[in-house]
Design an enzyme around this catalytic site. Structure first.
Site, short mmCIF file in Angstrom:
data_model
loop_
_atom_site.label_atom_id
_atom_site.label_comp_id
_atom_site.label_asym_id
_atom_site.label_seq_id
_atom_site.Cartn_x
_atom_site.Cartn_y
_atom_site.Cartn_z
N ASP A 253 0.87 -1.16 0.00
CA ASP A 253 0.00 0.00 0.00
C ASP A 253 0.92 1.23 0.00
OD1 ASP A 253 -2.09 1.78 0.06
OD2 ASP A 253 -3.21 0.73 1.62
C1 BGC Z 1 -5.07 3.28 0.02
C2 BGC Z 1 -5.13 2.35 -1.19
C3 BGC Z 1 -4.91 3.13 -2.45
C4 BGC Z 1 -3.58 3.87 -2.35
C5 BGC Z 1 -3.24 4.70 -3.58
C6 BGC Z 1 -3.83 4.14 0.02
O1 BGC Z 1 -3.91 5.12 1.00
O2 BGC Z 1 -5.14 2.52 1.20
O3 BGC Z 1 -6.35 1.66 -1.21
O4 BGC Z 1 -4.95 2.29 -3.56
O5 BGC Z 1 -3.64 4.74 -1.24
O6 BGC Z 1 -4.10 5.79 -3.70
#
Ligand code: BGC
Length: 732
Positions: A253
């Site tokens: 993530d």
């Molecule tokens: C989220 C993800 C997301 C990523 C990119 C993170 O904060 O948990 O679900 O895909 O950001 O935007």
């Protein structure tokens, strides 16, 4: 003999696996690569891409947030939007809305729609579906996630994945694993039994990996069993890869990587979006002999598998048309129209011809929901609000009076109290809005109150502290009902809200979700009876928050503690200098497998509306249940009659109990379901096939799945607490 048959099957599966079509070619590519070239692929190149191999003409991998619309284009190294016009995308209904359709076929179309738009934007992998279990009614991302039940979540994730990957667009299942709360998601550690982990939290991921060959998985921010998910050997190497046979890439993530060697050895393939740990530090670690070259090679292989399976969109073809297209908008409409849940109807709906004046009251009648919160939003081409949908549908038939009724309260700046003057002003405005709403309501043939949450209330990054309706909506509703009792409340929300007060003062109650670009049209079509409502709750609506398992057990919310090295802390404290501390919190998943309806049904806690619940404009009658089992499958057959005056869909549900089980079990568990369209006055025979393996439970002593022999009671009906048919079969 059996061994050979198994090997042959495995070989066959490998031959057809979309990620295993270029193995020899990949081996050759890797042979010719330098260490630096390899490591260059293992971290973010831009905010939403990782590098290919330029020298060989192998394109970068382009990622797209997901999960409910393709996110707008941003600068390569920041979150700053580029301000394009072509990146206006379809806002698809969010996760819980999709789940309320209870239809893997609709999820397939959803995945297809997302993929078509991702391709138009030159993206290779959608960062979705988001599919963590909805453990807490307050969970910040409940609206993005699918369900509190693993089978429902899993079937929908399988549909979404296949729909997307059949268009040669990869998915990335997220967030692996146990990211079931947003508070402290960046460091909280899930203490969870092996059984609950396997049966509840991992099962949806397992289904999408094994049955749909998902090509990507995103490691969650949190820790499980004391280890960061992004370096969790158990989750990533042992379970995901070795047990389930995952062949794709694991990406972190955003900002969720915490070490070089730990992440590399623990199974992470790509650090996103930076190269803090898996850039030069990884090169150095390989050179120092701490990370073996084979580990690097296998990561590069995983990336190349995805890259060669997904044709890159040429740069001059991408972004030449607007992302949102009529074909994908139609999918968004279909999902929305099948997701709306009718909870209560005392002769109010559908609107009849006699209804000539409609009071539409509520901030959510005109509020768009594509953007908001801190997370991925959708810069959408258009979004039909509930009011616009109703205006179109009732044109020439009834007059609409709109009043806002309430509005969101002023918000405090981070770490500061709400400004008192602003609050006083707000209260004044609320009083005026209320007066205006009562005027609109008085004398109207019906009041449609459109309230609920919004995208600031339900948000990524933090959980709600309450499920009570915000901004004085309860008081407003009570006042409206006094001047006009014919009130139907429509809840625009992605997660449970407390309906105890609302229930008392309304004659109709509808859940209509954050329902996407076409949400207002779908809602209007359901309210006016063009189509019958057919959504079913994908989660339990509790009577009150305190009834929900983690609250009842006192294990949520948790407190953050400061921690650090015991010796360092001691020394530093003594010297009055900066203590080396770390943020730390434990989430105890004490309810184990008793998540959602498994808790309410087993502990006899009455919810407001149960899991799987949803009314129609027709009555369905279930009859003639038959069930039989062979070694592989349980076949459940029954008749379903539509006794009403219009065609309607019903979601038939099969729950199974194991009365002689040697382990603790919920009262019953969802094991199969089917959405069926039945014409007015007709009866149809429905067959639902359930793999016997689906009756498995995780044996914590053997650390393995078991299917117990003996009695299985099969219950069939239209909701988890309304199961009119029952029969018993034997599993042997
Ligand atoms: C989220 C993800 C997301 C990523 C990119 C993170 O904060 O948990 O679900 O895909 O950001 O935007």
């Amino acid at each position: 003999m059996l061994g050979f048959a198994f090997l042959a099957l495995q070989a066959q599966a490998q031959n057809t696996h979309p990620l295993l079509q270029h193995e020899a070619e990949i081996t050759e590519i890797i042979k010719g690569m330098t260490l630096e070239e390899k490591v260059n692929m293992l971290h973010g190149k831009n905010m939403f891409s990782s590098a290919g191999i330029e020298r060989l003409g192998i394109a970068d991998i382009e990622y797209a947030d997901g999960p409910f619309g393709i996110r707008e284009e941003m600068e390569p190294h920041s979150w700053k939007p580029l301000g394009w016009e072509t990146d206006r995308a379809t806002f698809f209904p969010t996760g819980s809305a999709l789940a309320a359709t209870w239809s893997p076929e609709i999820a397939y179309e959803y995945g297809k729609g997302m993929a078509i738009e991702a391709k138009l934007r030159g993206k290779d992998m959608i960062l979705g579906p988001a599919m963590n279990i909805q453990r807490l009614p307050v969970g910040g991302r409940t609206y993005e996630y699918l369900s509190e039940d693993p089978i429902l979540s899993g079937e929908l994730a399988v549909g979404y994945t296949m729909g997307s990957q059949d268009q040669q667009e990869a998915v990335c299942l997220k967030h692996y694993a146990v990211n079931s709360q947003e508070n402290m998601r960046g460091f909280v550690n899930a203490n969870i039994t092996e059984r609950a982990l396997r049966e509840i939290y991992l099962t949806p991921f397992e289904m999408a990996v094994k049955r749909a060959n998902a090509m990507g998985v995103m490691a969650a921010y949190n820790k499980v069993w004391g280890k960061w998910c992004s370096e969790n050997d158990n989750l990533q190497n042992r379970i995901l890869r070795n047990e389930w046979g995952f062949k794709g890439i694991i990406i972190s993530d955003w900002g969720g990587t915490h070490s070089t060697v730990g992440a590399a050895i623990g199974g992470l393939d790509v650090e996103m979006p930076s190269s803090t740990y898996m850039g030069q530090a990884l090169v150095d670690s390989v050179k120092a002999g701490v990370v073996p070259m084979e580990v690097i090679d296998s990561k590069v292989r995983n990336l190349l598998r995805v890259r060669l399976a997904i044709p890159a969109v040429p740069k001059d073809v991408a972004n030449t048309k607007v992302t949102s297209q009529p074909e994908t908008q139609a999918i968004a409409y279909k999902v929305a129209s099948k997701s709306i849940v009718l909870l209560k109807n005392e002769g109010m709906l559908p609107l009849t011809k006699k209804v000539k004046t409609v009071a539409v009251i509520g901030d959510n009648a005109t509020r768009t929901m594509a953007l908001g919160g801190v997370g991925a939003g959708v810069k959408t081409l258009y979004e039909v609000t509930p009011l616009e949908g109703l205006q179109k549908a009732l044109k020439g038939k009834a007059k609409i009076k709109y009043a806002q009724g309430y509005k969101p309260a002023p918000r405090a700046r981070r770490g500061q109290p709400v400004d008192e003057a602003a609050m006083a002003q707000y209260q004044k405005e609320l009083a005026a809005m209320k007066a205006e709403a009562l005027k609109a309501a008085k004398g109207a043939d019906i009041v449609l109150f459109v309230g609920g949450d919004n995208r600031e209330v339900e948000t990524e990054g933090s959980d709600r502290t309450t499920i009570q309706l915000p901004f004085g909506q309860e008081d407003l509703l009570k006042a409206i009902a006094e001047v006009n009792p014919k009130v139907v409340a429509i809840m625009v929300a992605g997660a449970p809200v407390d309906l105890r007060e609302v229930q008392k003062v309304t004659k109709g109650l509808v859940y209509s979700w954050f329902n996407g670009t076409e949400g207002g049209n779908a809602l209007a079509d359901v309210l006016t009876g063009k189509i019958a409502p057919s959504g079913k709750l994908p989660f339990t609506l509790p009577m009150k928050l305190e009834d929900s398992p983690a609250y009842a057990l006192g294990v949520y919310p948790q407190k953050e503690e400061e921690a650090g090295d015991v010796f360092v802390n001691l020394v530093n404290a003594g010297q009055n200098s900066n203590r080396r501390t770390e943020r730390k919190a434990d989430a105890d998943y004490t309810e184990g497998i008793f998540v959602g309806y498994r808790w309410y049904a087993t502990k006899n806690v009455k919810p407001m509306y149960p899991f799987g619940y949803g009314l129609s404009y027709v009555d369905f009658k279930y009859s003639d249940l038959k069930a039989k089992a062979d070694k592989e499958n349980i076949e459940v057959t029954f008749k379903l009659a539509n006794q009403g005056g219009m065609e309607a869909d019903e979601v038939a549900q099969v729950y199974v109990a194991r009365p002689d089980s040697k382990v603790e079990r919920p009262k019953y568990e969802l094991k199969g379901f089917k959405r069926v369209a039945v014409k007015s006055g007709e009866t149809t025979e429905v067959t639902i096939s359930i793999p016997v393996e689906q009756l498995r439970h995780w044996n914590e002593f053997q650390h393995a799945w078991n299917v117990e022999k003996g009695k299985a009671v099969i219950y069939v009906g239209g909701s988890s607490d309304n199961l009119p048919l029952q029969t018993t079969i034997n599993i042997d």
